[in-house]
Design an enzyme around this catalytic site. Sequence first.
Site, PDB file in Angstrom:
ATOM      1  N   CYS A  38       0.653  -1.306   0.061  1.00  0.00           N
ATOM      2  CA  CYS A  38      -0.152   0.049  -0.037  1.00  0.00           C
ATOM      3  C   CYS A  38       0.893   1.230  -0.117  1.00  0.00           C
ATOM      4  O   CYS A  38       1.913   1.230   0.604  1.00  0.00           O
ATOM      5  CB  CYS A  38      -0.835   0.092   1.144  1.00  0.00           C
ATOM      6  SG  CYS A  38      -2.266  -1.273   1.338  1.00  0.00           S
TER       7      CYS A  38
ATOM      8  N   ARG B 195       3.788  -0.408  -4.778  1.00  0.00           N
ATOM      9  CA  ARG B 195       3.504  -0.738  -3.593  1.00  0.00           C
ATOM     10  C   ARG B 195       2.261  -1.684  -3.378  1.00  0.00           C
ATOM     11  O   ARG B 195       2.151  -2.175  -2.415  1.00  0.00           O
ATOM     12  CB  ARG B 195       3.698   0.438  -2.668  1.00  0.00           C
ATOM     13  CG  ARG B 195       5.070   1.159  -2.178  1.00  0.00           C
ATOM     14  CD  ARG B 195       4.735   2.327  -1.383  1.00  0.00           C
ATOM     15  NE  ARG B 195       4.642   1.711   0.003  1.00  0.00           N
ATOM     16  CZ  ARG B 195       5.795   1.260   0.650  1.00  0.00           C
ATOM     17  NH1 ARG B 195       6.938   1.443   0.540  1.00  0.00           N
ATOM     18  NH2 ARG B 195       5.457   0.828   1.856  1.00  0.00           N
TER      19      ARG B 195
ATOM     20  N   TRP C 211      -2.645  -2.594  -1.757  1.00  0.00           N
ATOM     21  CA  TRP C 211      -2.335  -3.915  -1.953  1.00  0.00           C
ATOM     22  C   TRP C 211      -3.186  -4.799  -1.035  1.00  0.00           C
ATOM     23  O   TRP C 211      -3.135  -4.748   0.328  1.00  0.00           O
ATOM     24  CB  TRP C 211      -0.875  -4.094  -1.576  1.00  0.00           C
ATOM     25  CG  TRP C 211      -0.378  -5.934  -1.657  1.00  0.00           C
ATOM     26  CD1 TRP C 211       0.142  -6.406  -3.142  1.00  0.00           C
ATOM     27  CD2 TRP C 211      -0.436  -6.807  -1.099  1.00  0.00           C
ATOM     28  NE1 TRP C 211       0.293  -7.624  -3.083  1.00  0.00           N
ATOM     29  CE2 TRP C 211       0.108  -7.992  -1.578  1.00  0.00           C
ATOM     30  CE3 TRP C 211      -0.861  -6.958   0.405  1.00  0.00           C
ATOM     31  CZ2 TRP C 211       0.325  -9.198  -1.062  1.00  0.00           C
ATOM     32  CZ3 TRP C 211      -0.315  -8.163   0.944  1.00  0.00           C
ATOM     33  CH2 TRP C 211      -0.254  -9.263   0.335  1.00  0.00           C
TER      34      TRP C 211
ATOM     35  N   ASN D 125      -1.989   1.858   5.702  1.00  0.00           N
ATOM     36  CA  ASN D 125      -1.170   0.893   5.506  1.00  0.00           C
ATOM     37  C   ASN D 125      -0.687   0.023   6.609  1.00  0.00           C
ATOM     38  O   ASN D 125      -0.228   0.574   7.527  1.00  0.00           O
ATOM     39  CB  ASN D 125       0.032   1.499   4.761  1.00  0.00           C
ATOM     40  CG  ASN D 125       1.260   0.272   4.549  1.00  0.00           C
ATOM     41  OD1 ASN D 125       0.889  -0.936   4.281  1.00  0.00           O
ATOM     42  ND2 ASN D 125       2.599   0.679   4.428  1.00  0.00           N
ATOM     43  N   GLY D 126      -0.980  -1.374   6.457  1.00  0.00           N
ATOM     44  CA  GLY D 126      -0.897  -2.109   7.825  1.00  0.00           C
ATOM     45  C   GLY D 126      -1.811  -3.265   7.980  1.00  0.00           C
ATOM     46  O   GLY D 126      -2.785  -3.106   7.203  1.00  0.00           O
TER      47      GLY D 126
ATOM     48  N   GLU E 184      18.051 -17.362  -7.271  1.00  0.00           N
ATOM     49  CA  GLU E 184      17.602 -15.689  -7.425  1.00  0.00           C
ATOM     50  C   GLU E 184      17.066 -15.784  -8.953  1.00  0.00           C
ATOM     51  O   GLU E 184      15.887 -15.194  -9.229  1.00  0.00           O
ATOM     52  CB  GLU E 184      18.782 -14.894  -7.387  1.00  0.00           C
ATOM     53  CG  GLU E 184      18.456 -13.434  -7.771  1.00  0.00           C
ATOM     54  CD  GLU E 184      17.291 -12.835  -7.064  1.00  0.00           C
ATOM     55  OE1 GLU E 184      16.696 -13.405  -6.035  1.00  0.00           O
ATOM     56  OE2 GLU E 184      16.865 -11.755  -7.469  1.00  0.00           O
TER      57      GLU E 184
ATOM     58  N   LYS F 206      13.202 -14.766 -10.080  1.00  0.00           N
ATOM     59  CA  LYS F 206      12.982 -13.622 -11.000  1.00  0.00           C
ATOM     60  C   LYS F 206      11.931 -14.002 -12.242  1.00  0.00           C
ATOM     61  O   LYS F 206      11.132 -13.201 -12.231  1.00  0.00           O
ATOM     62  CB  LYS F 206      14.484 -13.204 -11.321  1.00  0.00           C
ATOM     63  CG  LYS F 206      14.640 -11.885 -11.922  1.00  0.00           C
ATOM     64  CD  LYS F 206      14.928 -10.973 -10.576  1.00  0.00           C
ATOM     65  CE  LYS F 206      14.447 -11.240  -9.191  1.00  0.00           C
ATOM     66  NZ  LYS F 206      14.599 -10.527  -8.037  1.00  0.00           N
TER      67      LYS F 206
ATOM     68  N   GLU G 146       8.226 -14.646 -10.694  1.00  0.00           N
ATOM     69  CA  GLU G 146       7.577 -13.378 -10.122  1.00  0.00           C
ATOM     70  C   GLU G 146       7.149 -12.584 -11.499  1.00  0.00           C
ATOM     71  O   GLU G 146       6.115 -11.995 -11.196  1.00  0.00           O
ATOM     72  CB  GLU G 146       8.441 -12.849  -8.984  1.00  0.00           C
ATOM     73  CG  GLU G 146       9.582 -11.773  -9.315  1.00  0.00           C
ATOM     74  CD  GLU G 146       9.972 -11.109  -8.413  1.00  0.00           C
ATOM     75  OE1 GLU G 146       9.096 -10.556  -7.498  1.00  0.00           O
ATOM     76  OE2 GLU G 146      11.292 -10.982  -8.091  1.00  0.00           O
TER      77      GLU G 146
ATOM     78  N   HIS H 131      18.871 -36.856  -7.108  1.00  0.00           N
ATOM     79  CA  HIS H 131      18.138 -37.586  -6.129  1.00  0.00           C
ATOM     80  C   HIS H 131      16.652 -37.216  -6.245  1.00  0.00           C
ATOM     81  O   HIS H 131      15.971 -37.270  -5.000  1.00  0.00           O
ATOM     82  CB  HIS H 131      18.687 -36.775  -4.625  1.00  0.00           C
ATOM     83  CG  HIS H 131      20.020 -37.030  -4.404  1.00  0.00           C
ATOM     84  ND1 HIS H 131      20.538 -38.259  -4.162  1.00  0.00           N
ATOM     85  CD2 HIS H 131      21.101 -36.215  -4.362  1.00  0.00           C
ATOM     86  CE1 HIS H 131      21.828 -38.312  -4.132  1.00  0.00           C
ATOM     87  NE2 HIS H 131      22.206 -37.099  -4.167  1.00  0.00           N
TER      88      HIS H 131
ATOM     89  N   LYS I  60       6.003  -4.157  -3.944  1.00  0.00           N
ATOM     90  CA  LYS I  60       7.409  -4.023  -3.650  1.00  0.00           C
ATOM     91  C   LYS I  60       7.918  -4.149  -2.318  1.00  0.00           C
ATOM     92  O   LYS I  60       8.818  -4.823  -1.893  1.00  0.00           O
ATOM     93  CB  LYS I  60       7.768  -2.579  -4.134  1.00  0.00           C
ATOM     94  CG  LYS I  60       9.363  -2.245  -4.168  1.00  0.00           C
ATOM     95  CD  LYS I  60      10.069  -3.266  -5.158  1.00  0.00           C
ATOM     96  CE  LYS I  60      11.574  -2.668  -5.020  1.00  0.00           C
ATOM     97  NZ  LYS I  60      12.567  -3.769  -5.614  1.00  0.00           N
TER      98      LYS I  60
HETATM   99  O1  M6R Z   1      12.859  -4.700   0.548  1.00  0.00           O
HETATM  100  P1  M6R Z   1      13.349  -6.189   0.918  1.00  0.00           P
HETATM  101  O2  M6R Z   1      14.673  -6.326   0.298  1.00  0.00           O
HETATM  102  O3  M6R Z   1      13.482  -6.452   2.362  1.00  0.00           O
HETATM  103  O4  M6R Z   1      12.373  -7.191   0.363  1.00  0.00           O
HETATM  104  C1  M6R Z   1      12.592  -8.570   0.311  1.00  0.00           C
HETATM  105  C2  M6R Z   1      11.525  -9.262  -0.550  1.00  0.00           C
HETATM  106  O5  M6R Z   1      10.396  -9.019  -0.381  1.00  0.00           O
HETATM  107  C3  M6R Z   1      11.957  -8.934  -1.787  1.00  0.00           C
HETATM  108  O6  M6R Z   1      13.321  -9.392  -2.272  1.00  0.00           O
HETATM  109  C4  M6R Z   1      11.077  -9.792  -3.109  1.00  0.00           C
HETATM  110  O7  M6R Z   1      11.441 -11.079  -3.059  1.00  0.00           O
HETATM  111  C5  M6R Z   1      11.313  -9.144  -4.556  1.00  0.00           C
HETATM  112  N1  M6R Z   1      10.215  -9.058  -5.186  1.00  0.00           N
HETATM  113  C6  M6R Z   1      12.269  -9.805  -5.237  1.00  0.00           C
HETATM  114  O8  M6R Z   1      12.252  -9.563  -6.617  1.00  0.00           O
END
Ligand code: M6R
Length: 598
Positions: free
Chosen positions: A2, A27, A74, A100-101, A471, A475, A478, A494, A593
Site C-alpha cells: 500500500c 507498492r 495491496w 497501510n498495515g 535468484e 526472478k 515473479e 536425488h 514491492k
Molecule cells: O525490501 P526487501 O529487500 O526486504 O524485500 C524482500 C523481498 O520482499 C523482495 O526481495 C522480493 O522477494 C522481491 N520481489 C524479489 O524480486
Amino acid sequence: MCGIIGYSGQRKPLPILLDGLSRLEYRGYDSAGIAIIDGESLTIEKKEGKLQVLKDHLVDKEINGNIGIGHTRWATHGVPSDENAHPHYDNNQDFAIIHNGIIENYAEMKEVLLNENYEFKSETDTEVVAVELSRQWTGNLLETVCNVAKGLEGTYALVVITIKDPETIVAGRMMSPLVLGVGEDEVFLASDSAAILEHTNKMIFLENGDFVEIKNGQYQLFDIDMNEITREVQLIDWEVSEAEKSGHDHFMYKEILEQSEVIERTITGRLELGSEQIPIDLEHAKKFEKIWIVACGTAYHAGLFGKDLFEKVLGIPVSVELASEFRYREPIVGKNDLGIVISQSGETMDTIAATELLKDNGSHVLALVNVVGSSLARMADSVLYLHVGPEIGVASTKAYLGMLVGQLLLAKHWDEFNKLETSFDEISELPFLIKKALECEPQIKEISKSINDKKDIYFIGRGLDYALAAEGALKLKEISYLHAEALAAGELKHGTLALIEKGTPVVVTASQHHLLDKTTSNVQEVKARGAYVIAIGDNSSKKLQDISDNYVTLPEASEMLSTIISIIPLQFIAYHVANLNGESIDQPRNLAKSVTVE
Ligand code: M6R
C-alpha cells in the site's frame, strides 16, 4: 505494501496526489483513491484497478482544496473492489482515512460498533478505524486520532482528514513506513521518500509511536500522549531522475541496465582497508562467535552468497535464515553473535521482527539496506548502505547486485589471510565487468524466444552458483508466472531429474571454476534426458560449451567476481521471457514491492 501520500500547502492537491501515487504504485495496484477537503466539502473518489482507472475517472473533475490524501492498495482484508479501496470514511462521511498495515483487533472493534448500530460498507480493517474516529470525536483531530490509536493492535501508517477541522491532517505510524517531506510552506506525507523527492529532499522518517499534526503547510510532531517531540530532518541525495523510467518501457529494464553505474557508487570509498564507510572493522568482526544472516526473497538469496564468504574469512559458522521462519522458532542466538539483516526497502515486516529477536538476544545487528533512514537502518547497531538508488521495479535487480557487492566488501575488509583470492583492485574493476556482461542481452533476447512458451524451467548450479540459481528462478517466476525451480546441480539425481524430459529448459551458471567438471557432469546428465541447456560461463570451459544448446559467454574474471556478474544474464532471461509474453513487468500480479505485512 500500500502506498500513502498526503499534501498540505498552497497548491492544488489533486495533481500532487496523483503524481505521488504513480510513484508509489509499485507498492500495491489493486485499487486507488483520493480524498480532498476544499474548506466546505470532503470529496472522496476511489476505484478498483490500477491507478489509471482512477485517473480516467477524475479526468474531467475539477477538485480544489488545500489538503488531500491518496492511497494505492495491496489487498489484505477484502477483495480488490471500489468499496474496499481507500480512503475509508465514517457513517456521516465526516472523516477520511488511508492506512497501510493490518489492524489485528478490527473484528472485535467492529462487533462493538455493529452492536451500536454503526454500518459498514467494506470488508476492511481500516473502515473500522474511520467509524471509531467519528465515535470518539473530541473536537480535536490530533487528540481523537491518538485516542483511537491507543486502542489499535497491529501495524499502521495512517493519515486522517476531517471536514470538522478542514485545515488539518493528522498522521501516525506503528511499524509501517511513513515519511514527512518538508517544503517551503508545504508539507508532504508518503510511504517512501522517492514519491515526494521532486518536491523536497528534506525528509523526516517517523518512528513507531510518532504522530504529526499538519496545518497550512506547517507541521508539529507528537507522541501518542500528545507530548511534543522533535525528529531530525534528513537530506536525501537521490536524484528525481533515478525514480523515473528515462525513456525505457519498464523500471526493471532500466534498473538492470544501470547496474554498472550504481555498483560504482556501492564500492566508492570502500576499497581501502580501514575505510570509515565499513561499519565493523576486522578486530570487532573477529570477536563474533556466530553470524546470522536474515532476510526475505531476493535479499535472502543474496545472503546465501554471503554465507560462504564470511565463513571463509572469519572461520565462524554462518546461518542464513528466512526472516518469516526465523522469527517464529527459537534460534539459539547469543550476545556474542552478529546478525546481518539484508533488505532493499528496510521496511520488510518479517525482517524487522527478526531484527528485534536478534537485538532482544543481545547480538549486534548490522543492516545492509538501500533506503536511507528506513526502519531497519534505524533499528540496527551498524548500517552499510547499498547506495544503488531507488529501486521501483517489483522484481529486485540492482539492489540484489548491491547486496552481493556489499557483502563482498565486508568480507574483503575482514579477510586477514587473503582467503577470498580477490583483491581490492579487482573489485574496482566490477563496474567495467558488469558493463561487459550486459552485452549478452541480444543473445539472451533470442534465447528467450525458445523458452517463453515452456511451463517448467529449471535453474541449476553448484556452490555459489546455486545461490544464483535460486535468484534466477525467483526472478522468472515473479514476473513471467512460469514455473521455475532452482536446484543444487548435484541434487538433481536425488529426485528432480525425473521431471526432465525432451525439451525441458535447464539454465546452468558455471562461475565456480573449481567445480566446473562436476557441474559439467550434471549438465551431461540432463542432456542425456533431452533437456534444452542454456549455460552461462566464461571461456574456460570448452566441454560445457560443446554440450550446451546455448552458451552465454561472460568476461573473464576471478571466481568471486564471475559469480557476481553471472546474475545479469539471469535477470535478462526473466525480463525478456516476461516481455515476450506481454506480462505486467513492473507490477506483477499479487505482489508488491515492499512487504510490510506478515
Ligand atoms: O525490501 P526487501 O529487500 O526486504 O524485500 C524482500 C523481498 O520482499 C523482495 O526481495 C522480493 O522477494 C522481491 N520481489 C524479489 O524480486
